[in-house]
Design a protein around this motif. Structure first.
Motif, mmCIF file in Angstrom:
data_model
loop_
_atom_site.group_PDB
_atom_site.id
_atom_site.type_symbol
_atom_site.label_atom_id
_atom_site.label_comp_id
_atom_site.label_asym_id
_atom_site.label_seq_id
_atom_site.Cartn_x
_atom_site.Cartn_y
_atom_site.Cartn_z
ATOM 1 N N PRO A 45 104.543 -65.353 20.414
ATOM 2 C CA PRO A 45 104.533 -65.004 19.160
ATOM 3 C C PRO A 45 103.443 -63.197 19.740
ATOM 4 C CG PRO A 45 103.034 -66.243 18.706
ATOM 5 C CD PRO A 45 103.770 -66.993 20.156
ATOM 6 N N GLU A 46 103.500 -62.194 18.400
ATOM 7 C CA GLU A 46 102.958 -60.980 18.661
ATOM 8 C C GLU A 46 102.856 -60.669 17.393
ATOM 9 O OE1 GLU A 46 105.095 -57.712 21.019
ATOM 10 O OE2 GLU A 46 106.712 -58.626 19.921
ATOM 11 N N ILE A 47 102.123 -60.293 16.906
ATOM 12 C CA ILE A 47 101.901 -58.786 16.118
ATOM 13 C C ILE A 47 102.620 -57.928 16.533
ATOM 14 C CG2 ILE A 47 100.358 -58.188 14.829
ATOM 15 C CD1 ILE A 47 99.105 -60.444 15.425
ATOM 16 N N PHE A 48 103.289 -56.931 15.970
ATOM 17 C CA PHE A 48 103.681 -55.731 15.532
ATOM 18 C C PHE A 48 103.901 -54.909 15.024
ATOM 19 C CE2 PHE A 48 106.578 -52.797 16.284
ATOM 20 C CZ PHE A 48 107.460 -52.918 17.464
ATOM 21 N N THR A 49 102.804 -53.493 14.697
ATOM 22 C CA THR A 49 103.406 -52.633 13.560
ATOM 23 C C THR A 49 103.470 -51.495 13.380
ATOM 24 O OG1 THR A 49 100.091 -53.264 14.376
ATOM 25 C CG2 THR A 49 100.745 -51.203 12.804
ATOM 26 N N LEU A 50 103.904 -51.340 12.587
ATOM 27 C CA LEU A 50 104.877 -50.271 12.107
ATOM 28 C C LEU A 50 103.702 -49.623 11.664
ATOM 29 C CD1 LEU A 50 107.407 -49.956 12.550
ATOM 30 C CD2 LEU A 50 108.079 -50.406 10.265
ATOM 31 N N ALA A 51 103.810 -48.634 12.399
ATOM 32 C CA ALA A 51 102.576 -47.092 11.295
ATOM 33 C C ALA A 51 103.140 -45.583 11.334
ATOM 34 C CB ALA A 51 101.644 -47.071 12.269
ATOM 35 N N GLY A 52 102.315 -44.854 10.374
ATOM 36 C CA GLY A 52 103.125 -43.869 10.435
ATOM 37 C C GLY A 52 102.732 -43.135 8.988
ATOM 38 N N GLU A 53 102.245 -42.246 8.498
ATOM 39 C CA GLU A 53 102.162 -41.396 7.557
ATOM 40 C C GLU A 53 102.735 -41.883 6.415
ATOM 41 O OE1 GLU A 53 102.095 -37.316 7.988
ATOM 42 O OE2 GLU A 53 104.146 -37.125 8.511
ATOM 43 N N SER A 54 102.072 -41.472 5.341
ATOM 44 C CA SER A 54 102.703 -41.904 4.487
ATOM 45 C C SER A 54 104.614 -41.073 3.687
ATOM 46 C CB SER A 54 102.302 -41.448 2.924
ATOM 47 O OG SER A 54 102.737 -41.604 1.338
ATOM 48 N N GLY A 55 105.070 -42.168 3.708
ATOM 49 C CA GLY A 55 106.744 -41.773 3.472
ATOM 50 C C GLY A 55 107.482 -41.683 4.735
ATOM 51 N N SER A 56 106.388 -42.547 5.665
ATOM 52 C CA SER A 56 107.905 -42.083 6.661
ATOM 53 C C SER A 56 108.344 -42.851 6.979
ATOM 54 C CB SER A 56 106.727 -41.775 7.741
ATOM 55 O OG SER A 56 106.260 -43.900 7.800
ATOM 56 N N ASP A 220 96.339 -47.963 9.009
ATOM 57 C CA ASP A 220 95.269 -48.045 9.872
ATOM 58 C C ASP A 220 95.265 -48.416 10.635
ATOM 59 O OD1 ASP A 220 92.780 -48.172 10.433
ATOM 60 O OD2 ASP A 220 92.188 -49.841 8.851
ATOM 61 N N LEU A 221 95.084 -47.043 12.702
ATOM 62 C CA LEU A 221 95.320 -46.876 12.795
ATOM 63 C C LEU A 221 94.067 -47.585 13.916
ATOM 64 C CD1 LEU A 221 96.575 -43.606 14.972
ATOM 65 C CD2 LEU A 221 97.381 -45.785 14.275
ATOM 66 N N ALA A 222 93.076 -48.158 12.950
ATOM 67 C CA ALA A 222 92.587 -49.118 14.317
ATOM 68 C C ALA A 222 92.274 -50.325 14.262
ATOM 69 C CB ALA A 222 90.545 -48.275 13.158
ATOM 70 N N THR A 223 92.901 -50.307 12.622
ATOM 71 C CA THR A 223 93.270 -52.279 12.465
ATOM 72 C C THR A 223 94.093 -52.436 13.654
ATOM 73 O OG1 THR A 223 93.321 -52.254 10.079
ATOM 74 C CG2 THR A 223 93.860 -53.409 10.952
ATOM 75 N N ALA A 224 94.968 -51.081 13.756
ATOM 76 C CA ALA A 224 96.299 -51.654 14.581
ATOM 77 C C ALA A 224 95.933 -51.798 16.034
ATOM 78 C CB ALA A 224 97.355 -50.429 14.694
ATOM 79 N N TYR A 225 94.931 -50.932 16.104
ATOM 80 C CA TYR A 225 94.642 -50.941 17.678
ATOM 81 C C TYR A 225 93.925 -52.646 17.836
ATOM 82 C CZ TYR A 225 92.587 -49.587 21.827
ATOM 83 O OH TYR A 225 92.531 -48.812 23.441
ATOM 84 N N TYR A 226 93.019 -53.335 16.926
ATOM 85 C CA TYR A 226 92.973 -53.869 17.102
ATOM 86 C C TYR A 226 93.441 -55.553 17.076
ATOM 87 C CZ TYR A 226 89.813 -58.464 15.357
ATOM 88 O OH TYR A 226 88.931 -59.600 15.439
ATOM 89 N N LEU A 227 94.101 -55.386 15.897
ATOM 90 C CA LEU A 227 94.790 -56.327 15.718
ATOM 91 C C LEU A 227 96.433 -57.013 16.579
ATOM 92 C CD1 LEU A 227 95.290 -58.852 13.587
ATOM 93 C CD2 LEU A 227 96.803 -56.979 11.884
ATOM 94 N N ALA A 228 97.265 -55.879 16.617
ATOM 95 C CA ALA A 228 98.388 -55.501 17.485
ATOM 96 C C ALA A 228 99.055 -55.249 18.413
ATOM 97 C CB ALA A 228 99.458 -54.509 16.921
ATOM 98 N N ASP A 229 99.464 -56.086 18.869
ATOM 99 C CA ASP A 229 100.286 -56.380 20.927
ATOM 100 C C ASP A 229 101.581 -55.296 20.930
ATOM 101 O OD1 ASP A 229 99.339 -59.192 21.195
ATOM 102 O OD2 ASP A 229 100.809 -59.950 19.947
ATOM 103 N N ARG A 230 102.243 -55.126 20.050
ATOM 104 C CA ARG A 230 102.814 -53.900 20.190
ATOM 105 C C ARG A 230 103.211 -53.021 19.460
ATOM 106 N NH1 ARG A 230 108.442 -54.420 22.260
ATOM 107 N NH2 ARG A 230 108.539 -56.084 21.273
ATOM 108 N N ILE A 231 102.988 -51.666 19.016
ATOM 109 C CA ILE A 231 103.467 -50.512 17.663
ATOM 110 C C ILE A 231 104.287 -49.804 18.019
ATOM 111 C CG2 ILE A 231 102.008 -48.559 18.761
ATOM 112 C CD1 ILE A 231 100.213 -48.356 16.028
ATOM 113 N N ALA A 232 104.601 -49.612 16.932
ATOM 114 C CA ALA A 232 105.803 -48.365 16.660
ATOM 115 C C ALA A 232 105.260 -46.994 15.954
ATOM 116 C CB ALA A 232 107.186 -48.894 16.417
ATOM 117 N N VAL A 233 105.219 -46.232 15.511
ATOM 118 C CA VAL A 233 104.960 -45.288 14.452
ATOM 119 C C VAL A 233 106.177 -44.535 14.932
ATOM 120 C CG1 VAL A 233 103.703 -43.030 15.430
ATOM 121 C CG2 VAL A 233 103.171 -44.798 17.105
#
Ligand SMILES: Nc1ncnc2c1ncn2[C@@H]1O[C@H](COP(=O)(O)OP(=O)(O)OP(=O)(O)O)[C@@H](O)[C@H]1O
Ligand SMILES: [Mg+2]
Length: 348
Positions: A45-56, A220-233
């Motif tokens: 299992p992994e936590i995959f974060t999708l991050a980006g400014e509003s409207g992305s 929230d990048l700080a939460t993403a950094y803490y929680l996620a295994d991988r991220i897509a911006v």
């Protein structure tokens, strides 16, 4: 080369969504999600974060995964099955129990006129708890796994519970179907700041204890950094940088990721990046312009960026959509590692 869909829990391939908006008398088409690809692996299992400014395009992408919005183009494979083409019955009986949504506003999920435990009993019954005793046990166990108990919740209406409690209950309700994937769109942004980290930690525990993967959408990048295994911006419908979170946020390569990271210290999970970031409001021109959608805001903009859409480059263990990383130079000087190290290319 595209990976084999059956090797992944979720594989999104070249997914696009075109919206049409009115501007005065004319209408403009734009790609709110533009050929986005990502995978959530199946082996563990992994936590995959999708991050980006509003409207992305984060919510639009999540809604397509959940089947709440039809893609304009591309494919979504879940356990190897292209779910853009499955029957209604298959979607209802199989997919909707395997993939559960967690929404931003937990109060919107529950009617103010209905006791919250009623939802839980109904869901337990619908998904196989035949007797009311089994249903009670299952609901109680599931509530315990999200840090609550049936005793605390029984007979109460949504307005008698805190935002943090009600979000835990919506997670419990999702867990009752024994899903393999949660799609959580800003699940803590409406929860009181003091309770936010406890919900974030809940996702971590669920991953470890229930083998649950999470597509976790956040500003929230700080939460993403803490929680996620991988991220897509995401930027204006594109995924501009993706890879392991410690690489992408520890040493961002795309100038947009650098801008985002520069706006928030990762060590402070109580701060939200959007409180400080100098980000652009919805600007339809950035979606429809030629070349790179970040060109007008990029401190490293080059000639080619205004003419051509950058391809995805594999660099230092992640994918980056930026001409700065073209190994052949793309007709312009490529910054050397020395230039990167000296700060000529700013790493936040
Ligand atoms: N049904 C729609 N019709 C037209 N445009 C839409 C529609 N839904 C979303 N959009 C537009 O598509 C773009 C992407 O929206 P989306 O909600 O996916 O962004 P987001 O990344 O989730 O933003 P936020 O962080 O604010 O939640 C936005 O410009 C939005 O205004
Ligand atoms: Mg959204």
């Amino acid at each position: 080369m595209q990976p084999s869909p059956s090797k992944n829990l979720l594989q999104i391939s070249d997914l696009s969504k075109v919206f049409t908006i009115r501007r005065g008398l004319s209408s403009i088409k734009f790609q709110a999600v533009d050929h986005a690809s990502l995978t959530i692996q199946a082996e563990k299992p992994e936590i995959f974060t999708l991050a980006g400014e509003s409207g992305s395009g984060k919510t639009t992408l999540a809604r397509m995964v959940l089947g709440l919005q039809d893609p304009s183009d591309g494919h979504i494979y879940y356990k190897g099955v292209d779910i853009t083409g499955i029957s209604r019955k298959q979607r209802r009986d199989w997919f909707m129990r395997e993939v559960q949504p967690i929404f931003q506003d937990p109060f919107a999920t529950f009617s103010p006129l209905k006791k919250v435990d009623t939802y839980l009993f109904e869901t337990a019954k619908h998904y196989g708890a035949k007797s009311s005793d089994r249903g009670r046990n299952l609901v109680d166990q599931t509530l315990t796994s999200v840090g609550l108990s049936l005793r605390e919740v029984a007979g109460r209406y949504p307005n008698e519970l805190s935002g943090g409690q009600i979000q835990r209950i919506s997670v419990a309700r999702a867990l009752l179907t024994a899903p393999s994937l949660l799609v959580a769109d800003e699940p803590v942004s409406m929860v009181d700041a003091s309770l936010r980290m406890s919900i974030v930690n809940l996702f971590k525990t669920l991953k470890e204890e229930r083998n649950l993967s999470v597509l976790y959408i956040t500003h929230d990048l700080a939460t993403a950094y803490y929680l996620a295994d991988r991220i897509a911006v995401m930027l204006r419908g594109w995924i501009v940088e993706s890879g392991p979170v410690e690489r992408v946020l520890g040493n961002p390569l795309h100038p947009y990721t650098q801008l985002l990271k520069g706006s928030i210290p990762l060590a402070d999970p109580d701060r939200r990046w959007d409180e400080k970031a100098d980000l652009a409001p919805m600007d339809i021109e950035e979606y429809t312009r030629a070349g790179c959608r970040f060109a007008d805001r990029c401190p490293h903009v080059m000639d080619i960026c205004r003419r051509q859409v950058p391809p995805d480059y594999e660099v230092e263990g992640r994918t980056v959509k930026c001409f700065l990383y073209d190994p052949a130079g793309a007709g312009v000087p490529v910054p050397s590692q020395a230039a990167l190290d000296s700060g000529a290319i700013h790493h936040a």
